[in-house]
Design a protein around this motif. Structure first.
Motif, PDB file in Angstrom:
ATOM      1  N   LEU A  20      33.236  -7.443  37.551  1.00  0.00           N
ATOM      2  CA  LEU A  20      32.607  -6.340  38.264  1.00  0.00           C
ATOM      3  C   LEU A  20      32.502  -5.147  37.322  1.00  0.00           C
ATOM      4  O   LEU A  20      33.480  -4.776  36.668  1.00  0.00           O
ATOM      5  CB  LEU A  20      33.446  -5.971  39.478  1.00  0.00           C
ATOM      6  CG  LEU A  20      33.036  -4.719  40.272  1.00  0.00           C
ATOM      7  CD1 LEU A  20      31.650  -4.901  40.875  1.00  0.00           C
ATOM      8  CD2 LEU A  20      34.082  -4.421  41.342  1.00  0.00           C
ATOM      9  N   VAL A  21      31.324  -4.556  37.260  1.00  0.00           N
ATOM     10  CA  VAL A  21      31.099  -3.423  36.370  1.00  0.00           C
ATOM     11  C   VAL A  21      30.142  -2.446  37.049  1.00  0.00           C
ATOM     12  O   VAL A  21      29.312  -2.869  37.870  1.00  0.00           O
ATOM     13  CB  VAL A  21      30.544  -3.902  35.012  1.00  0.00           C
ATOM     14  CG1 VAL A  21      29.167  -4.534  35.169  1.00  0.00           C
ATOM     15  CG2 VAL A  21      30.519  -2.789  33.980  1.00  0.00           C
ATOM     16  N   GLN A  22      30.253  -1.183  36.718  1.00  0.00           N
ATOM     17  CA  GLN A  22      29.326  -0.195  37.260  1.00  0.00           C
ATOM     18  C   GLN A  22      28.004  -0.230  36.518  1.00  0.00           C
ATOM     19  O   GLN A  22      27.945  -0.632  35.343  1.00  0.00           O
ATOM     20  CB  GLN A  22      29.934   1.196  37.153  1.00  0.00           C
ATOM     21  CG  GLN A  22      31.068   1.440  38.127  1.00  0.00           C
ATOM     22  CD  GLN A  22      31.510   2.891  38.137  1.00  0.00           C
ATOM     23  OE1 GLN A  22      31.402   3.590  37.130  1.00  0.00           O
ATOM     24  NE2 GLN A  22      32.009   3.357  39.276  1.00  0.00           N
ATOM     25  N   ALA A  23      26.971   0.211  37.183  1.00  0.00           N
ATOM     26  CA  ALA A  23      25.657   0.294  36.542  1.00  0.00           C
ATOM     27  C   ALA A  23      25.761   1.124  35.269  1.00  0.00           C
ATOM     28  O   ALA A  23      26.427   2.158  35.242  1.00  0.00           O
ATOM     29  CB  ALA A  23      24.648   0.912  37.497  1.00  0.00           C
ATOM     30  N   GLY A  24      25.088   0.634  34.223  1.00  0.00           N
ATOM     31  CA  GLY A  24      25.158   1.281  32.922  1.00  0.00           C
ATOM     32  C   GLY A  24      26.245   0.736  32.022  1.00  0.00           C
ATOM     33  O   GLY A  24      26.274   1.048  30.827  1.00  0.00           O
ATOM     34  N   GLY A  25      27.125  -0.056  32.587  1.00  0.00           N
ATOM     35  CA  GLY A  25      28.228  -0.624  31.822  1.00  0.00           C
ATOM     36  C   GLY A  25      27.844  -1.874  31.053  1.00  0.00           C
ATOM     37  O   GLY A  25      26.672  -2.272  31.022  1.00  0.00           O
ATOM     38  N   SER A  26      28.859  -2.491  30.436  1.00  0.00           N
ATOM     39  CA  SER A  26      28.636  -3.656  29.585  1.00  0.00           C
ATOM     40  C   SER A  26      29.628  -4.763  29.914  1.00  0.00           C
ATOM     41  O   SER A  26      30.739  -4.507  30.385  1.00  0.00           O
ATOM     42  CB  SER A  26      28.807  -3.276  28.110  1.00  0.00           C
ATOM     43  OG  SER A  26      27.879  -2.305  27.712  1.00  0.00           O
ATOM     44  N   LEU A  27      29.204  -5.984  29.653  1.00  0.00           N
ATOM     45  CA  LEU A  27      30.057  -7.159  29.727  1.00  0.00           C
ATOM     46  C   LEU A  27      29.647  -8.111  28.626  1.00  0.00           C
ATOM     47  O   LEU A  27      28.478  -8.113  28.210  1.00  0.00           O
ATOM     48  CB  LEU A  27      29.919  -7.881  31.075  1.00  0.00           C
ATOM     49  CG  LEU A  27      30.598  -7.300  32.307  1.00  0.00           C
ATOM     50  CD1 LEU A  27      30.191  -8.092  33.546  1.00  0.00           C
ATOM     51  CD2 LEU A  27      32.114  -7.294  32.155  1.00  0.00           C
ATOM     52  N   ARG A  28      30.591  -8.935  28.181  1.00  0.00           N
ATOM     53  CA  ARG A  28      30.261  -9.993  27.229  1.00  0.00           C
ATOM     54  C   ARG A  28      30.697 -11.326  27.818  1.00  0.00           C
ATOM     55  O   ARG A  28      31.878 -11.528  28.105  1.00  0.00           O
ATOM     56  CB  ARG A  28      30.928  -9.788  25.873  1.00  0.00           C
ATOM     57  CG  ARG A  28      30.401 -10.781  24.843  1.00  0.00           C
ATOM     58  CD  ARG A  28      30.952 -10.549  23.456  1.00  0.00           C
ATOM     59  NE  ARG A  28      32.281 -11.124  23.279  1.00  0.00           N
ATOM     60  CZ  ARG A  28      32.785 -11.486  22.103  1.00  0.00           C
ATOM     61  NH1 ARG A  28      32.062 -11.331  21.009  1.00  0.00           N
ATOM     62  NH2 ARG A  28      34.005 -11.985  22.019  1.00  0.00           N
ATOM     63  N   LEU A  29      29.729 -12.214  27.966  1.00  0.00           N
ATOM     64  CA  LEU A  29      30.008 -13.559  28.439  1.00  0.00           C
ATOM     65  C   LEU A  29      30.183 -14.493  27.252  1.00  0.00           C
ATOM     66  O   LEU A  29      29.526 -14.319  26.217  1.00  0.00           O
ATOM     67  CB  LEU A  29      28.867 -14.069  29.324  1.00  0.00           C
ATOM     68  CG  LEU A  29      28.477 -13.200  30.521  1.00  0.00           C
ATOM     69  CD1 LEU A  29      27.372 -13.896  31.317  1.00  0.00           C
ATOM     70  CD2 LEU A  29      29.656 -12.874  31.385  1.00  0.00           C
ATOM     71  N   SER A  30      31.042 -15.483  27.431  1.00  0.00           N
ATOM     72  CA  SER A  30      31.255 -16.503  26.407  1.00  0.00           C
ATOM     73  C   SER A  30      31.010 -17.874  26.989  1.00  0.00           C
ATOM     74  O   SER A  30      31.292 -18.118  28.166  1.00  0.00           O
ATOM     75  CB  SER A  30      32.692 -16.436  25.873  1.00  0.00           C
ATOM     76  OG  SER A  30      32.966 -15.191  25.282  1.00  0.00           O
ATOM     77  N   CYS A  31      30.495 -18.764  26.163  1.00  0.00           N
ATOM     78  CA  CYS A  31      30.288 -20.162  26.554  1.00  0.00           C
ATOM     79  C   CYS A  31      30.881 -21.025  25.450  1.00  0.00           C
ATOM     80  O   CYS A  31      30.313 -21.099  24.355  1.00  0.00           O
ATOM     81  CB  CYS A  31      28.811 -20.453  26.736  1.00  0.00           C
ATOM     82  SG  CYS A  31      28.438 -22.207  27.007  1.00  0.00           S
TER      83      CYS A  31
ATOM     84  N   LYS B 197      22.315  -3.336  35.223  1.00  0.00           N
ATOM     85  CA  LYS B 197      21.691  -2.804  36.429  1.00  0.00           C
ATOM     86  C   LYS B 197      22.146  -3.628  37.630  1.00  0.00           C
ATOM     87  O   LYS B 197      22.506  -4.808  37.480  1.00  0.00           O
ATOM     88  CB  LYS B 197      20.170  -2.893  36.317  1.00  0.00           C
ATOM     89  CG  LYS B 197      19.589  -2.222  35.087  1.00  0.00           C
ATOM     90  CD  LYS B 197      18.086  -2.481  35.000  1.00  0.00           C
ATOM     91  CE  LYS B 197      17.489  -1.844  33.759  1.00  0.00           C
ATOM     92  NZ  LYS B 197      16.023  -2.098  33.661  1.00  0.00           N
ATOM     93  N   PRO B 198      22.096  -3.047  38.820  1.00  0.00           N
ATOM     94  CA  PRO B 198      22.475  -3.843  40.008  1.00  0.00           C
ATOM     95  C   PRO B 198      21.673  -5.134  40.137  1.00  0.00           C
ATOM     96  O   PRO B 198      22.206  -6.145  40.607  1.00  0.00           O
ATOM     97  CB  PRO B 198      22.183  -2.879  41.162  1.00  0.00           C
ATOM     98  CG  PRO B 198      22.390  -1.527  40.569  1.00  0.00           C
ATOM     99  CD  PRO B 198      21.875  -1.641  39.156  1.00  0.00           C
ATOM    100  N   GLU B 199      20.432  -5.119  39.697  1.00  0.00           N
ATOM    101  CA  GLU B 199      19.615  -6.330  39.795  1.00  0.00           C
ATOM    102  C   GLU B 199      20.029  -7.417  38.816  1.00  0.00           C
ATOM    103  O   GLU B 199      19.503  -8.530  38.859  1.00  0.00           O
ATOM    104  CB  GLU B 199      18.120  -6.008  39.623  1.00  0.00           C
ATOM    105  CG  GLU B 199      17.804  -5.177  38.397  1.00  0.00           C
ATOM    106  CD  GLU B 199      17.688  -3.693  38.713  1.00  0.00           C
ATOM    107  OE1 GLU B 199      18.558  -3.166  39.464  1.00  0.00           O
ATOM    108  OE2 GLU B 199      16.742  -3.052  38.192  1.00  0.00           O
ATOM    109  N   ASP B 200      20.973  -7.119  37.927  1.00  0.00           N
ATOM    110  CA  ASP B 200      21.531  -8.147  37.041  1.00  0.00           C
ATOM    111  C   ASP B 200      22.633  -8.940  37.739  1.00  0.00           C
ATOM    112  O   ASP B 200      23.135  -9.927  37.185  1.00  0.00           O
ATOM    113  CB  ASP B 200      22.110  -7.517  35.777  1.00  0.00           C
ATOM    114  CG  ASP B 200      21.047  -6.882  34.899  1.00  0.00           C
ATOM    115  OD1 ASP B 200      21.304  -5.768  34.382  1.00  0.00           O
ATOM    116  OD2 ASP B 200      19.973  -7.488  34.731  1.00  0.00           O
ATOM    117  N   THR B 201      23.010  -8.541  38.930  1.00  0.00           N
ATOM    118  CA  THR B 201      24.051  -9.240  39.674  1.00  0.00           C
ATOM    119  C   THR B 201      23.622 -10.671  39.969  1.00  0.00           C
ATOM    120  O   THR B 201      22.551 -10.912  40.530  1.00  0.00           O
ATOM    121  CB  THR B 201      24.358  -8.506  40.988  1.00  0.00           C
ATOM    122  OG1 THR B 201      24.913  -7.224  40.684  1.00  0.00           O
ATOM    123  CG2 THR B 201      25.342  -9.300  41.837  1.00  0.00           C
ATOM    124  N   ALA B 202      24.458 -11.625  39.565  1.00  0.00           N
ATOM    125  CA  ALA B 202      24.137 -13.047  39.733  1.00  0.00           C
ATOM    126  C   ALA B 202      25.299 -13.877  39.215  1.00  0.00           C
ATOM    127  O   ALA B 202      26.220 -13.350  38.577  1.00  0.00           O
ATOM    128  CB  ALA B 202      22.867 -13.413  38.968  1.00  0.00           C
TER     129      ALA B 202
END
Length: 122
Positions: A11-22, A84-89
């Motif tokens: 969970l992150v606020q709009a404008g924030g960052s995350l890094r996914l790993s695979c 952005k909120p629309e990146d929620t998925a």
């Protein structure tokens, strides 16, 4: 046995960052991509990287997301900035042996991870 294991969602606020790993095990792949699926919507292409480090992005994430790979660790990353909120998925990692069709199509990939939830609050 081939396995793709995603991590890094949250969970992150709009404008924030995350890094996914695979993290991939079992074999090497020609291409590794990220897809996402929001509630009530079809799974959609986000980004892909090929051997040789070529990349491609969906227009909706271009300039905000960066896909990269560490072949020594057989891991692919998705750096997501200016969320952005629309990146929620739920974000899924997918891998292809070679691609069986367009890189933006789910049908082109042979293996899928279990998914990791990304939630962006406004």
């Amino acid at each position: 046995q081939v396995q793709l294991v995603e991590s890094g969602g949250g969970l992150v606020q709009a404008g924030g960052s995350l890094r996914l790993s695979c993290a991939a095990s079992g074999r090497t792949f020609y291409a590794t991509g990220w897809f996402r699926q929001a509630p009530g919507k079809e799974r959609e292409f986000v980004a892909v990287t090929w051997r040789g480090s070529s990349t491609s992005y969906a227009d909706s994430v271009k300039g905000r997301f960066t896909i990269s790979r560490d072949d020594a660790k057989t891991t692919v990353y998705l750096q997501m900035n200016s969320l952005k909120p629309e990146d929620t998925a739920v974000y899924y990692c997918a891998a292809a042996l070679p691609l069986r069709g367009s890189y933006s199509s789910t049908a082109a990939y042979d293996y899928w991870g279990q998914g990791t939830q990304v939630t962006v609050s406004s």
